[in-house]
Design an enzyme around this catalytic site. Structure first.
Site, PDB file in Angstrom:
ATOM      1  NE  ARG A 152      -9.858  -2.832  -3.236  1.00  0.00           N
ATOM      2  CZ  ARG A 152      -9.357  -2.329  -2.121  1.00  0.00           C
ATOM      3  NH1 ARG A 152      -8.214  -2.785  -1.645  1.00  0.00           N
ATOM      4  NH2 ARG A 152      -9.999  -1.385  -1.458  1.00  0.00           N
ATOM      5  CG  PHE A 164      -1.985   0.986   1.244  1.00  0.00           C
ATOM      6  CD1 PHE A 164      -3.207   0.702   0.648  1.00  0.00           C
ATOM      7  CD2 PHE A 164      -1.803   2.220   1.844  1.00  0.00           C
ATOM      8  CE1 PHE A 164      -4.220   1.649   0.646  1.00  0.00           C
ATOM      9  CE2 PHE A 164      -2.817   3.167   1.844  1.00  0.00           C
ATOM     10  CZ  PHE A 164      -4.029   2.884   1.243  1.00  0.00           C
ATOM     11  CG  ASP A 173      -0.415  -2.275   7.143  1.00  0.00           C
ATOM     12  OD1 ASP A 173      -1.549  -2.601   7.564  1.00  0.00           O
ATOM     13  OD2 ASP A 173      -0.169  -1.161   6.650  1.00  0.00           O
ATOM     14  CE1 TYR A 204      -9.429   2.709   6.419  1.00  0.00           C
ATOM     15  CE2 TYR A 204      -8.549   3.882   8.308  1.00  0.00           C
ATOM     16  CZ  TYR A 204      -8.408   3.431   7.018  1.00  0.00           C
ATOM     17  OH  TYR A 204      -7.251   3.680   6.334  1.00  0.00           O
ATOM     18  CE  LYS A 205      -8.103  -0.154   4.513  1.00  0.00           C
ATOM     19  NZ  LYS A 205      -6.669  -0.220   4.187  1.00  0.00           N
TER      20      LYS A 205
HETATM   21  C1  LIG Z   1      -5.908   0.909   4.309  1.00  0.00           C
HETATM   22  C2  LIG Z   1      -4.439   0.744   4.458  1.00  0.00           C
HETATM   23  C3  LIG Z   1      -3.664   1.769   5.006  1.00  0.00           C
HETATM   24  C4  LIG Z   1      -4.282   3.070   5.392  1.00  0.00           C
HETATM   25  O1  LIG Z   1      -3.450   3.903   6.127  1.00  0.00           O
HETATM   26  P1  LIG Z   1      -4.110   5.159   6.880  1.00  0.00           P
HETATM   27  O2  LIG Z   1      -3.002   5.788   7.586  1.00  0.00           O
HETATM   28  O3  LIG Z   1      -5.194   4.604   7.746  1.00  0.00           O
HETATM   29  O4  LIG Z   1      -4.707   6.024   5.829  1.00  0.00           O
HETATM   30  C5  LIG Z   1      -2.305   1.518   5.183  1.00  0.00           C
HETATM   31  N1  LIG Z   1      -1.756   0.347   4.813  1.00  0.00           N
HETATM   32  C6  LIG Z   1      -2.480  -0.654   4.278  1.00  0.00           C
HETATM   33  C7  LIG Z   1      -1.833  -1.941   3.909  1.00  0.00           C
HETATM   34  C8  LIG Z   1      -3.848  -0.471   4.064  1.00  0.00           C
HETATM   35  O5  LIG Z   1      -4.566  -1.437   3.509  1.00  0.00           O
END
Ligand SMILES: *Cc1c(COP(=O)(O)O)cnc(C)c1O
Length: 416
Positions: free
Chosen positions: A376, A130, A202, A227-228
């Protein structure tokens, strides 16, 4: 209906009828006319949240005012909610703190890892990671005079065989956010440790979707968002896990007063609190934190092994829907068919992914896309049904057959 459609229809009916987790859907407030397959981006509203949040606002804030820091447990909330998340990720109490964003927590984890491996000079990240994870690895490397190496997880062992002695940390996600591919956390953590490096995971796309075993795998650090799959609401606080063995020497880069050993002493100098509490930074966002705490009750009494089994049944079913109904129309499945290599979303490739995502939304099926060409479909075993997925496949098939979508490429703008 065609034979393929009839067989899929019967399979959906049978799988949903046999589903022991089906009653959990009542723990969420989803609009009746929507098929929601984007809980891997923003989990839906748990039924427990509105009343809990109303109580926090009206009684705790409105009436109890500042006394709530003690009387309503606001001060301990980051550690209490952290322990609640810990139960879902295989972490004993006292190892997880909730707060800030995943991005901030990653900065903390990678910086702390660097301090624990002086003399080493490489940070390993996944080229498919990400974006924020890649950017923050670069940011930490710049500040600490390290170099970033982008090694895909399948190539890690080979890389470590030659450069392992220089590696500070390996920063990976168990699930690829684009393709939905699941990597072997145990094997990758072990390989990292054999090289004397630290494993930083992560968990954004894994926590809440499958059992995780941070303590048992000896993971060093982990971060994730609220939040996921945890359904804590937009911008919900994230979390940081640090293994016990690192607590005493844990150097956090953002030494805020909430992480002080004696925060209300207002001391001149910073003295870190014992344990994971030192990873607290500033005053926590109590409304969001307590919304997340209420959201986590959706997992009460839920066995994550069953969540995982149902998630695999859902994604296998959707991959079969895709190969029977959508492949003939030019849609290619990207997510592995092997259940051991599949997370909790399915990615399908089509050159008009953007237009198709919008056309599906107009027909009540909410998914998202990742540029340039991936659709997705996120499943969450707490509320997704096999029927939802068949509906999504049918609507996508109908849109493709009628070319009822806008083929213009996506504008650049916020992605969800
Ligand atoms: C959703 C996600 C993020 C989001 O990071 P935020 O700091 O919450 O915006 C980071 N890393 C991964 C792998 C994600 O899927």
């Amino acid at each position: 209906m065609t034979t393929a459609s009839t067989a899929l229809d019967e399979r959906a009916a049978r799988s949903d009828a046999d589903d022991e987790l089906a009653p959990l859907a009542e723990r969420f407030l989803l609009p009746a006319d929507v098929v929601y397959l984007d809980g891997n981006s923003l989990g839906p509203l748990p039924a427990a949240v509105p009343a809990a949040l109303a109580d926090v606002v009206t009684r705790q804030w409105g009436t109890d005012l500042i006394g709530s820091w003690n009387a309503n447990g606001w001060w301990e909330a980051p550690l209490r909610v952290g322990d609640g998340i810990g139960r879902l990720i295989g972490a004993a109490p006292g190892r997880t703190v909730a707060g800030d964003s995943t991005s901030v927590q990653l900065f903390t984890a990678l910086s702390a890892a660097t301090a624990l491996r002086p003399g080493r000079r490489l940070l390993v990240t996944d080229p498919g990671h990400f974006p924020t994870d890649r950017y923050l690895a670069e940011a930490v490397a710049r500040r600490q005079d390290l170099e970033v190496r982008r090694i895909p997880p399948p190539g890690l062992e080979e890389f470590l065989a030659t450069e392992g002695e220089w590696v500070v940390a390996v920063s990976y996600s168990p699930v690829d956010f684009r393709t939905g591919e699941l990597y072997d956390m145990a094997a990758l953590t072990e390989a990292t440790h054999r090289a004397g490096a630290l494993a930083v995971w992560d968990l954004c796309h894994a926590a809440g979707a499958m059992p995780l075993h941070l303590d048992a795998l000896d993971v060093d650090f982990a971060v994730g968002c609220g939040y996921k799959f945890l359904n804590g609401g937009p911008g919900a606080p994230a979390y940081l896990y640090a293994a016990d063995r690192h607590h005493a020497r844990l150097e956090t880069p953002l030494t805020g007063w909430n992480g002080h050993a004696n925060p209300f002493g207002m001391d001149r100098e910073y003295t870190p609190a014992p344990g994971i509490a030192r990873a607290r930074i500033g005053t926590p966002p109590i409304l969001s934190l307590l919304a997340l705490e209420a959201a986590l009750t959706a997992f009460d009494g839920v066995d994550l092994a069953r969540v995982r089994a149902k998630s695999l049944s859902l994604t296998a079913f959707f991959l079969d829907c895709a190969s029977e109904l959508l492949a003939p129309l030019g849609v290619e499945a990207v997510t592995p068919f092997d259940p051991a290599r599949r997370g909790s979303h399915v990615a399908l490739r089509h050159p008009h992914a953007h237009g198709l995502t919008r056309a599906l939304a107009q027909r009540g099926v909410i998914i998202d896309m990742r540029a340039p060409d991936l659709l997705r479909f996120g499943v969450n075993a707490l509320y997704t049904t096999h029927r939802d997925l068949l509906t999504a496949a049918h609507r996508l098939r109908d849109i493709l057959r009628a070319t009822a979508y806008d083929p213009t490429p996506p504008p650049t703008g916020p992605v969800t």
